[in-house]
Write a protein that holds these residues in place. Structure first.
Motif, PDB file in Angstrom:
ATOM      1  N   LEU A   8       0.830  -1.210   0.000  1.00  0.00           N
ATOM      2  CA  LEU A   8       0.000   0.000   0.000  1.00  0.00           C
ATOM      3  C   LEU A   8       0.858   1.251   0.000  1.00  0.00           C
ATOM      4  CD1 LEU A   8      -2.655  -1.150   2.615  1.00  0.00           C
ATOM      5  CD2 LEU A   8      -2.872  -1.177   0.138  1.00  0.00           C
ATOM      6  N   GLY A   9       1.874   1.262   0.844  1.00  0.00           N
ATOM      7  CA  GLY A   9       2.727   2.439   0.912  1.00  0.00           C
ATOM      8  C   GLY A   9       3.603   2.590  -0.312  1.00  0.00           C
ATOM      9  N   ALA A  10       3.866   1.490  -0.979  1.00  0.00           N
ATOM     10  CA  ALA A  10       4.758   1.534  -2.132  1.00  0.00           C
ATOM     11  C   ALA A  10       4.161   2.255  -3.312  1.00  0.00           C
ATOM     12  CB  ALA A  10       5.132   0.105  -2.542  1.00  0.00           C
ATOM     13  N   ARG A  11       2.881   2.512  -3.292  1.00  0.00           N
ATOM     14  CA  ARG A  11       2.231   3.184  -4.411  1.00  0.00           C
ATOM     15  C   ARG A  11       1.959   4.660  -4.127  1.00  0.00           C
ATOM     16  NH1 ARG A  11       3.319   1.635  -9.018  1.00  0.00           N
ATOM     17  NH2 ARG A  11       3.944  -0.499  -8.782  1.00  0.00           N
ATOM     18  N   LEU A  12       2.469   5.168  -3.014  1.00  0.00           N
ATOM     19  CA  LEU A  12       2.237   6.569  -2.674  1.00  0.00           C
ATOM     20  C   LEU A  12       3.232   7.446  -3.407  1.00  0.00           C
ATOM     21  CD1 LEU A  12       1.586   6.155   1.138  1.00  0.00           C
ATOM     22  CD2 LEU A  12      -0.067   6.214  -0.726  1.00  0.00           C
ATOM     23  N   ALA A 276      -2.251   2.229   7.651  1.00  0.00           N
ATOM     24  CA  ALA A 276      -3.514   1.796   8.237  1.00  0.00           C
ATOM     25  C   ALA A 276      -4.690   2.540   7.628  1.00  0.00           C
ATOM     26  CB  ALA A 276      -3.481   2.001   9.755  1.00  0.00           C
ATOM     27  N   ALA A 277      -4.496   3.844   7.374  1.00  0.00           N
ATOM     28  CA  ALA A 277      -5.563   4.641   6.760  1.00  0.00           C
ATOM     29  C   ALA A 277      -5.853   4.146   5.340  1.00  0.00           C
ATOM     30  CB  ALA A 277      -5.164   6.115   6.729  1.00  0.00           C
ATOM     31  N   ALA A 278      -4.762   3.837   4.605  1.00  0.00           N
ATOM     32  CA  ALA A 278      -4.946   3.319   3.246  1.00  0.00           C
ATOM     33  C   ALA A 278      -5.629   1.971   3.272  1.00  0.00           C
ATOM     34  CB  ALA A 278      -3.595   3.212   2.539  1.00  0.00           C
ATOM     35  N   ALA A 279      -5.247   1.126   4.232  1.00  0.00           N
ATOM     36  CA  ALA A 279      -5.853  -0.196   4.342  1.00  0.00           C
ATOM     37  C   ALA A 279      -7.332  -0.085   4.710  1.00  0.00           C
ATOM     38  CB  ALA A 279      -5.119  -1.029   5.385  1.00  0.00           C
ATOM     39  N   ALA A 280      -7.649   0.858   5.589  1.00  0.00           N
ATOM     40  CA  ALA A 280      -9.047   1.055   5.983  1.00  0.00           C
ATOM     41  C   ALA A 280      -9.880   1.520   4.796  1.00  0.00           C
ATOM     42  CB  ALA A 280      -9.129   2.077   7.112  1.00  0.00           C
ATOM     43  N   ALA A 281      -9.295   2.402   3.998  1.00  0.00           N
ATOM     44  CA  ALA A 281      -9.997   2.887   2.810  1.00  0.00           C
ATOM     45  C   ALA A 281     -10.222   1.750   1.832  1.00  0.00           C
ATOM     46  CB  ALA A 281      -9.203   4.003   2.150  1.00  0.00           C
ATOM     47  N   ALA A 344      -0.074  -4.124 -11.456  1.00  0.00           N
ATOM     48  CA  ALA A 344      -0.412  -2.903 -10.720  1.00  0.00           C
ATOM     49  C   ALA A 344       0.707  -1.909 -10.931  1.00  0.00           C
ATOM     50  CB  ALA A 344      -0.595  -3.196  -9.226  1.00  0.00           C
ATOM     51  N   GLY A 345       0.516  -1.008 -11.908  1.00  0.00           N
ATOM     52  CA  GLY A 345       1.563  -0.047 -12.215  1.00  0.00           C
ATOM     53  C   GLY A 345       1.207   0.804 -13.418  1.00  0.00           C
ATOM     54  N   TRP A 346       2.229   1.400 -14.019  1.00  0.00           N
ATOM     55  CA  TRP A 346       2.012   2.284 -15.159  1.00  0.00           C
ATOM     56  C   TRP A 346       1.714   1.480 -16.418  1.00  0.00           C
ATOM     57  CZ3 TRP A 346       0.946   7.205 -15.567  1.00  0.00           C
ATOM     58  CH2 TRP A 346       1.035   7.826 -16.811  1.00  0.00           C
ATOM     59  N   ASN A 347       0.791   1.999 -17.258  1.00  0.00           N
ATOM     60  CA  ASN A 347       0.410   1.294 -18.485  1.00  0.00           C
ATOM     61  C   ASN A 347       0.123   2.293 -19.609  1.00  0.00           C
ATOM     62  OD1 ASN A 347      -0.358  -0.563 -20.373  1.00  0.00           O
ATOM     63  ND2 ASN A 347      -2.115  -1.351 -19.240  1.00  0.00           N
ATOM     64  N   GLY A 348       1.152   3.032 -19.997  1.00  0.00           N
ATOM     65  CA  GLY A 348       1.032   3.933 -21.138  1.00  0.00           C
ATOM     66  C   GLY A 348      -0.076   4.953 -20.986  1.00  0.00           C
ATOM     67  N   THR A 349      -0.899   5.078 -22.030  1.00  0.00           N
ATOM     68  CA  THR A 349      -1.955   6.091 -22.016  1.00  0.00           C
ATOM     69  C   THR A 349      -3.077   5.757 -21.038  1.00  0.00           C
ATOM     70  OG1 THR A 349      -3.092   5.026 -23.874  1.00  0.00           O
ATOM     71  CG2 THR A 349      -1.498   6.742 -24.405  1.00  0.00           C
ATOM     72  N   LEU A 350      -3.082   4.532 -20.506  1.00  0.00           N
ATOM     73  CA  LEU A 350      -4.059   4.182 -19.477  1.00  0.00           C
ATOM     74  C   LEU A 350      -3.622   4.697 -18.109  1.00  0.00           C
ATOM     75  CD1 LEU A 350      -4.996   0.515 -20.493  1.00  0.00           C
ATOM     76  CD2 LEU A 350      -6.436   2.558 -20.688  1.00  0.00           C
ATOM     77  N   GLY A 351      -2.415   5.233 -18.034  1.00  0.00           N
ATOM     78  CA  GLY A 351      -1.932   5.775 -16.770  1.00  0.00           C
ATOM     79  C   GLY A 351      -1.713   4.695 -15.733  1.00  0.00           C
ATOM     80  N   ASN A 352      -1.922   5.051 -14.484  1.00  0.00           N
ATOM     81  CA  ASN A 352      -1.826   4.056 -13.413  1.00  0.00           C
ATOM     82  C   ASN A 352      -2.943   3.035 -13.593  1.00  0.00           C
ATOM     83  OD1 ASN A 352       0.367   5.297 -12.144  1.00  0.00           O
ATOM     84  ND2 ASN A 352      -0.949   6.688 -11.010  1.00  0.00           N
ATOM     85  N   TYR A 353      -2.573   1.751 -13.528  1.00  0.00           N
ATOM     86  CA  TYR A 353      -3.478   0.697 -13.993  1.00  0.00           C
ATOM     87  C   TYR A 353      -3.379  -0.534 -13.100  1.00  0.00           C
ATOM     88  CZ  TYR A 353      -5.371  -2.723 -17.363  1.00  0.00           C
ATOM     89  OH  TYR A 353      -6.108  -3.720 -17.986  1.00  0.00           O
ATOM     90  N   PRO A 371      -2.729   9.507  -8.977  1.00  0.00           N
ATOM     91  CA  PRO A 371      -1.387   9.324  -8.405  1.00  0.00           C
ATOM     92  C   PRO A 371      -1.487   8.838  -6.962  1.00  0.00           C
ATOM     93  CG  PRO A 371      -1.501  11.389  -9.603  1.00  0.00           C
ATOM     94  CD  PRO A 371      -2.905  10.866  -9.529  1.00  0.00           C
ATOM     95  N   GLY A 372      -0.775   7.775  -6.642  1.00  0.00           N
ATOM     96  CA  GLY A 372      -0.838   7.205  -5.299  1.00  0.00           C
ATOM     97  C   GLY A 372      -2.129   6.472  -5.032  1.00  0.00           C
TER      98      GLY A 372
END
Length: 427
Positions: A8-12, A276-281, A344-353, A371-372
Motif C-alpha cells: 500500500l505504501g509503495a504506491r504513494l 492503516a488509513a490506506a488499508a481502511a480505505a 499494478a503499475g504504469w500502463n502507457g496512455t491508461l496511466g496508473n493501472y 497518483p498514489g
C-alpha cells in the motif's frame, strides 16, 4: 506468485503524466524486453540488505572530530543521493516498460480484430460460394433431366408442335446460360474465399506472435513495477533516518540517543498510520451480487467500447473498455470479481493501472487511477467489491473517470453486455 499485502505504501508516488506517443511495437517493445531494468542496473535495489546505513553509535562517534564528522556527512549525503537516483531510475524504467506493455497489448488487440474480420469475410464468401454451387447444380440437374437431344428429335417427329418445342429449347438455352453464370460466380466466390482464408491464416499467425510479445511485455513491466516498489520502500525506510542523522552532524546538536530514537519511533508511527488509513480505505467493500460480481464504480457511461474518434489524438482508434465518469477524482474503484492482481503499475496512455485475473479465463482492468491511488500490489488476492484503487485522470485522459476493461481468454470484449450477463449494470 508474490503474495504481497504490504504494497500500500509503495504506491504513494505523486506522479501525473500527460499523453504519451506510442511507437511501433517492434521499435518500442523489443529493446525494452532485453534491456536491463533497475534491478540489475542499480545494485542497491537488488542488494539493499548489503548496504551499510550508519547507526546512532557511528554518528555519535563521528562528532568527536571535524574530519570524522565531514566524512560521515559525505557518506550520508551519498546514501541519500543514491536512494533518490535509484528511485528515479526505477520509476523511469517502470514508465518505459509500461509504455511498451501498452504498445504490445494494443498491437495484439488490433491484430485480433484484423484476423477475426478476415476470417468472418472468408467464411461469408465460402458460404456464398456453396450456395452458388448448389444453385448451379440444380440447374444442371434440370438440364440433364430434359436433354437438348430429346428436344431436337421431337422437332423432327412432331413438326406441328414446333412453336412449343422451340420455346422449350430457348428456355433451356437460357437455363444453360444462367447455370454457366452461376458457376462462374461460384468459382469467383470460391477463389475469393480461398484468398481471404489464406490472409486470415497469416493474420492469425501474426496475432499469436503478438500475443507472445504482449505476454513478455507484461512480464517485463511487472518486474519493473516490483523494482519500483522496492525502491520506494527502500527510500521510505531509510531517508528519514539519514536526514535526522545528517541534521545532528551538520547542526552539531548535542542530541542524545533517546532523542534520536524518539524521532525514529515517531516517524515509524506516522508511516504505520498512513498505511492503516490506506488499508481502511481499501476495506470499504462495494455491494456484491449472488453471482460474486460487483459494479466497479458509480457514475454514468461517458464512452463505450469499440472504435471511436479519440478526443485527444483526433483519429479513429479502438477504445478498449467502457469509461465510467461522474464520480469525481478519488472515488473508490471496486474489484469487479475476486482474483489475483496480475498487474499494478504504469500502463502507457491508461496511466496508473490495475489488472485482476479472475482465474476463470476472464480478467478485468482499471485505468487512469489517481497518483498514489493504487491500493493493491502484484500477486495479492482481492475479493469482489474490495476497493483496489481510486479514480483519477492519469495517462491520456480528459478528466477523472474509470476506464474499465474486460478480457475473455486474453481478448477484449464489451464490458457492458459482459457485466449485464452477470447481473451488473455499468450505467
Amino acid at each position: 506468485m508474490r503474495l504481497d499485502t504490504g504494497g500500500l505504501g509503495a504506491r504513494l508516488r505523486a506522479w501525473r503524466f500527460g499523453a504519451l506517443v506510442v511507437l511501433s511495437v517492434t521499435a518500442l517493445v523489443s529493446p525494452l524486453l532485453s534491456a536491463p531494468g533497475p534491478v540489475s542496473a542499480s545494485p542497491s535495489i537488488a542488494t539493499a540488505a548489503s548496504i551499510h546505513y550508519p547507526t546512532w553509535a557511528e554518528v555519535k562517534a563521528a562528532r568527536s572530530s571535524e574530519a570524522k564528522a565531514k566524512k560521515q556527512i559525505a557518506a550520508i549525503k551519498a546514501l541519500l543521493a543514491k536512494l533518490e537516483a535509484d528511485l528515479k531510475a526505477a520509476q523511469a524504467d517502470e514508465i518505459a516498460k509500461g509504455n511498451a506493455l501498452e504498445a504490445a497489448q494494443n498491437a495484439y488487440d488490433d491484430q485480433v480484430m484484423v484476423a477475426d474480420d478476415l476470417r468472418a469475410q472468408a467464411d461469408s464468401a465460402g458460404g456464398e460460394a456453396d450456395v452458388a454451387k448448389k444453385q448451379a447444380n440444380r440447374l444442371l440437374a434440370m438440364l440433364a433431366k430434359s436433354g437438348d437431344g430429346d428436344v431436337v428429335a421431337n422437332l423432327l417427329v412432331h413438326a406441328g408442335d414446333a412453336d412449343a418445342l422451340l420455346y422449350r429449347l430457348e428456355a433451356m438455352n437460357r437455363l444453360s446460360e444462367q447455370s454457366n453464370q452461376i458457376y462462374a460466380q461460384a468459382l469467383a466466390l470460391s477463389n475469393t474465399a480461398k484468398s481471404l482464408a489464406d490472409q486470415a491464416d497469416i493474420a492469425e499467425k501474426k496475432r499469436d506472435e503478438l500475443k507472445v510479445l504482449a505476454e513478455k511485455a507484461l512480464d517485463a513491466a511487472r518486474a519493473a513495477t516490483v523494482a519500483a516498489d522496492k525502491a520506494v520502500q527502500e527510500q521510505q525506510d531509510h531517508q528519514a533516518d539519514l536526514q535526522a542523522q545528517l541534521s545532528v552532524l551538520v547542526e552539531k546538536r548535542q542530541a542524545t540517543e533517546k532523542d534520536y530514537r524518539a524521532g525514529v519511533i515517531a516517524r515509524e508511527k506516522a508511516r504505520k498510520a498512513a498505511l492503516a488509513a490506506a488499508a481502511a480505505a481499501a476495506g470499504q467493500a462495494g455491494e456484491v451480487n449472488a453471482a460474486g460480481w460487483s459494479r466497479p464504480s458509480s457514475g454514468y457511461i461517458s464512452s463505450g467500447f469499440g472504435m471511436r474518434y479519440h478526443p485527444i489524438y483526433h483519429r479513429w482508434i479502438l477504445h478498449s473498455g467502457t469509461d465510467i465518469a461522474g464520480q469525481g477524482c478519488g472515488a473508490p474503484i471496486h474489484a469487479a470479481h475476486g482474483g489475483f492482481v496480475s498487474y499494478a503499475g504504469w500502463n502507457g496512455t491508461l496511466g496508473n493501472y490495475v489488472q485482476v485475473n479472475h482465474e476463470d479465463g476472464t480478467s478485468s482492468g482499471y485505468g487512469h487511477i489517481k497518483p498514489g491511488g493504487i491500493l493493491v500490489a502484484y500477486g495479492q488476492y482481492v475479493h469482489a467489491g474490495q476497493v483496489i484503487a481510486r479514480v483519477g485522470t492519469t495517462g491520456a485522459s480528459t478528466g477523472c473517470h474509470l476506464h474499465f476493461i474486460i478480457r475473455v481468454n486474453g481478448q477484449l470484449t464489451n464490458p457492458v453486455p459482459f457485466m449485464r450477463n452477470r447481473g451488473i449494470a455499468l450505467g
